[in-house]
Design a protein around this motif. Sequence first.
Motif, PDB file in Angstrom:
ATOM      1  N   ILE A 146       0.855  -1.199   0.000  1.00  0.00           N
ATOM      2  CA  ILE A 146       0.000   0.000   0.000  1.00  0.00           C
ATOM      3  C   ILE A 146       0.881   1.236   0.000  1.00  0.00           C
ATOM      4  O   ILE A 146       1.807   1.353   0.817  1.00  0.00           O
ATOM      5  N   ARG A 147       0.576   2.137  -0.924  1.00  0.00           N
ATOM      6  CA  ARG A 147       1.265   3.430  -0.941  1.00  0.00           C
ATOM      7  C   ARG A 147       0.468   4.396  -0.077  1.00  0.00           C
ATOM      8  O   ARG A 147      -0.758   4.463  -0.206  1.00  0.00           O
ATOM      9  N   ALA A 148       1.134   5.142   0.785  1.00  0.00           N
ATOM     10  CA  ALA A 148       0.419   6.078   1.661  1.00  0.00           C
ATOM     11  C   ALA A 148       0.878   7.504   1.386  1.00  0.00           C
ATOM     12  O   ALA A 148       2.076   7.795   1.389  1.00  0.00           O
ATOM     13  N   VAL A 158      -1.742  18.934  -1.776  1.00  0.00           N
ATOM     14  CA  VAL A 158      -0.536  18.108  -1.743  1.00  0.00           C
ATOM     15  C   VAL A 158      -0.672  16.989  -2.773  1.00  0.00           C
ATOM     16  O   VAL A 158      -1.763  16.421  -2.920  1.00  0.00           O
ATOM     17  N   TYR A 159       0.419  16.644  -3.432  1.00  0.00           N
ATOM     18  CA  TYR A 159       0.373  15.546  -4.401  1.00  0.00           C
ATOM     19  C   TYR A 159      -0.186  14.271  -3.743  1.00  0.00           C
ATOM     20  O   TYR A 159       0.203  13.927  -2.631  1.00  0.00           O
ATOM     21  N   GLY A 160      -1.039  13.589  -4.468  1.00  0.00           N
ATOM     22  CA  GLY A 160      -1.521  12.276  -4.018  1.00  0.00           C
ATOM     23  C   GLY A 160      -2.800  12.337  -3.212  1.00  0.00           C
ATOM     24  O   GLY A 160      -3.395  11.312  -2.923  1.00  0.00           O
ATOM     25  N   HIS A 209       5.948   5.050  -0.508  1.00  0.00           N
ATOM     26  CA  HIS A 209       5.663   6.486  -0.441  1.00  0.00           C
ATOM     27  C   HIS A 209       6.304   7.181  -1.638  1.00  0.00           C
ATOM     28  O   HIS A 209       7.414   6.851  -2.046  1.00  0.00           O
ATOM     29  N   ASP A 210       5.552   8.157  -2.197  1.00  0.00           N
ATOM     30  CA  ASP A 210       6.026   8.901  -3.371  1.00  0.00           C
ATOM     31  C   ASP A 210       6.350  10.342  -2.961  1.00  0.00           C
ATOM     32  O   ASP A 210       5.455  11.082  -2.538  1.00  0.00           O
ATOM     33  N   VAL A 211       7.602  10.724  -3.093  1.00  0.00           N
ATOM     34  CA  VAL A 211       8.019  12.096  -2.747  1.00  0.00           C
ATOM     35  C   VAL A 211       7.732  13.041  -3.929  1.00  0.00           C
ATOM     36  O   VAL A 211       7.688  14.253  -3.775  1.00  0.00           O
ATOM     37  N   HIS A 212       7.533  12.470  -5.078  1.00  0.00           N
ATOM     38  CA  HIS A 212       7.177  13.218  -6.287  1.00  0.00           C
ATOM     39  C   HIS A 212       8.164  14.353  -6.593  1.00  0.00           C
ATOM     40  O   HIS A 212       7.761  15.518  -6.813  1.00  0.00           O
ATOM     41  N   HIS A 213       9.421  14.020  -6.569  1.00  0.00           N
ATOM     42  CA  HIS A 213      10.502  14.888  -7.089  1.00  0.00           C
ATOM     43  C   HIS A 213      10.737  16.159  -6.276  1.00  0.00           C
ATOM     44  O   HIS A 213      11.316  17.113  -6.781  1.00  0.00           O
ATOM     45  N   MET A 235      10.998   4.367  -1.304  1.00  0.00           N
ATOM     46  CA  MET A 235      10.758   5.808  -1.309  1.00  0.00           C
ATOM     47  C   MET A 235      10.961   6.217  -2.780  1.00  0.00           C
ATOM     48  O   MET A 235      12.019   5.993  -3.353  1.00  0.00           O
ATOM     49  N   GLU A 236       9.894   6.799  -3.342  1.00  0.00           N
ATOM     50  CA  GLU A 236       9.892   7.019  -4.802  1.00  0.00           C
ATOM     51  C   GLU A 236      10.208   8.463  -5.172  1.00  0.00           C
ATOM     52  O   GLU A 236       9.783   9.402  -4.494  1.00  0.00           O
ATOM     53  N   ASP A 237      10.907   8.626  -6.291  1.00  0.00           N
ATOM     54  CA  ASP A 237      11.187   9.946  -6.866  1.00  0.00           C
ATOM     55  C   ASP A 237      11.564  10.966  -5.800  1.00  0.00           C
ATOM     56  O   ASP A 237      10.975  12.050  -5.699  1.00  0.00           O
ATOM     57  N   ALA A 238      12.570  10.615  -5.027  1.00  0.00           N
ATOM     58  CA  ALA A 238      12.948  11.461  -3.898  1.00  0.00           C
ATOM     59  C   ALA A 238      13.504  12.803  -4.368  1.00  0.00           C
ATOM     60  O   ALA A 238      13.345  13.818  -3.703  1.00  0.00           O
ATOM     61  N   GLY A 261      11.802   6.580 -11.937  1.00  0.00           N
ATOM     62  CA  GLY A 261      11.755   6.258 -13.360  1.00  0.00           C
ATOM     63  C   GLY A 261      10.425   6.372 -14.058  1.00  0.00           C
ATOM     64  O   GLY A 261      10.350   6.055 -15.246  1.00  0.00           O
ATOM     65  N   GLU A 262       9.359   6.851 -13.372  1.00  0.00           N
ATOM     66  CA  GLU A 262       8.085   6.907 -14.109  1.00  0.00           C
ATOM     67  C   GLU A 262       8.135   7.912 -15.248  1.00  0.00           C
ATOM     68  O   GLU A 262       7.370   7.794 -16.195  1.00  0.00           O
ATOM     69  N   ILE A 263       9.023   8.914 -15.161  1.00  0.00           N
ATOM     70  CA  ILE A 263       9.102   9.850 -16.298  1.00  0.00           C
ATOM     71  C   ILE A 263      10.252   9.514 -17.253  1.00  0.00           C
ATOM     72  O   ILE A 263      10.491  10.248 -18.205  1.00  0.00           O
ATOM     73  N   VAL A 282      13.235   0.228 -10.746  1.00  0.00           N
ATOM     74  CA  VAL A 282      13.112   1.133 -11.895  1.00  0.00           C
ATOM     75  C   VAL A 282      11.641   1.152 -12.324  1.00  0.00           C
ATOM     76  O   VAL A 282      11.023   0.111 -12.499  1.00  0.00           O
ATOM     77  N   ARG A 283      11.088   2.372 -12.431  1.00  0.00           N
ATOM     78  CA  ARG A 283       9.635   2.548 -12.579  1.00  0.00           C
ATOM     79  C   ARG A 283       9.185   2.762 -14.020  1.00  0.00           C
ATOM     80  O   ARG A 283       8.024   3.071 -14.271  1.00  0.00           O
ATOM     81  N   ALA A 284      10.105   2.683 -14.971  1.00  0.00           N
ATOM     82  CA  ALA A 284       9.728   2.864 -16.369  1.00  0.00           C
ATOM     83  C   ALA A 284       8.627   1.874 -16.727  1.00  0.00           C
ATOM     84  O   ALA A 284       8.598   0.760 -16.194  1.00  0.00           O
TER      85      ALA A 284
HETATM   86 MG   LIG Z   1       5.158   8.595  -8.794  1.00  0.00          MG
END
Ligand SMILES: [Mg+2]
Length: 403
Positions: A146-148, A158-160, A209-213, A235-238, A261-263, A282-284
């Motif tokens: 689960i992503r929180a 806030v993102y998300g 968790h996604d930090v979204h850059h 921890m994603e896109d820190a 890597g999603e972008i 890697v999120r591609a």
């Molecule tokens: Mg993301």
Amino acid sequence: MKITNARVIVCSPGRNFVTLKLETDEGLTGIGDATLNGRELSVAAYLTEHVIPCLIGRDAHQIEDIWQYLYKGAYWRRGPVTMTAIAAVDTALWDIKAKAAGLPLYQLLGGKSRTGVMVYGHANGSDIEHTVDEVLRYADAGYKAIRAQSGVPGLEKVYGVGKGTLFYEPADADLPSEHDWSTEKYLRHTPKLFERIREKLGFEHHLLHDVHHRLTPIEAGRLGKSLEPFNLFWMEDATPAENQDAFRLIRQHTTTPLAVGEIFNSIWDCKELIENQLIDYVRATVVHAGGITHLRRIADLASLYQVRTGCHGATDLSPVCMGAALHFDLWVPNFGIQEYMRHTEETDAVFPHAYTFDQGMLYPGDVPGHGVEIDEALAAKYPYKRAYLPVNRLQHDGTLWNW
Ligand SMILES: [Mg+2]
Ligand SMILES: O=C(O)C(=O)C[C@H](O)[C@H](O)CO
């Protein structure tokens, strides 16, 4: 088997999607997702004006040659628009090849490496207690991961975190909406969120968790370190990843696993990250990284360094991308996890699909091809609506920040 016709279908059943459909002289058709959130019509035009004329008459079985033709043949390499367009062609061709063979796509890739695809769902709440309730709801629904994401005191948007909890949609306005950001407030809040979730949920489930850059590398190191007691899956896109070396600093400060890597749209975006073992996932994914053909190359490189896959799967990736990604996930030896953000009923009706969800796992199904079709008559009832992703500004002085 010759490609005889190709067309781009743009529709908006709840959100915008761009789909490429290829037809062949043997009566087989294939579809590929070509959606680039907030910039949809650029890919539609690239396909219609520049790619489709080059496809007619080509042998639909020559997937690799067509990929190289579109990549090298454009002279201008890489970039999200080009790679999304190539991905759509590639996905549609794999769909056709698998249908011609009478096999589900994963069989052409090498067959099943696992029984199903572990996915993570999105638990979003306006504050900590609301987010904890949502996490528990996902756990009750059978999710293993689960992503929180939670609202942050003192920040308006806030993102998300959206209005509803089930269907979060960031591309929400005819012109980009504006969000506010404070790194200090976010860094004070986030460890408390995960402390509380672990208190209520225990340690059996994976948490993401996604930090979204939004952080600098040293701030990301600090966050990663403060989250270590809560055992995050990732921890994603820190931090933004244009400078791949930036991840070295994060790595030096924390053992929290890193995903990015999603972008990304090509292997060159993650080559150093992978070779230097600066990331763990890697999120591609299929639609933005050149289709199955190119994603497979990224995954093979990653496998040499024990980096695993974690394909992007937000709502702006259509069910067509999701179907193809699930076949890829079922095969790829170094699979990590698959993101799964549910589509609305309207979207699901336009894109009938064979994949199914059960107890935190997705299954691509066994129909020939990638198992996703488009109902063109229904799609025509949902015309394109311009919708932008938001922009983000620093709360204290309005500086444009990463969204
Ligand atoms: Mg993301
Ligand atoms: O799903 C995620 O991890 C995202 O970060 C979602 C992105 O904001 C979204 O796909 C942008 O189009």
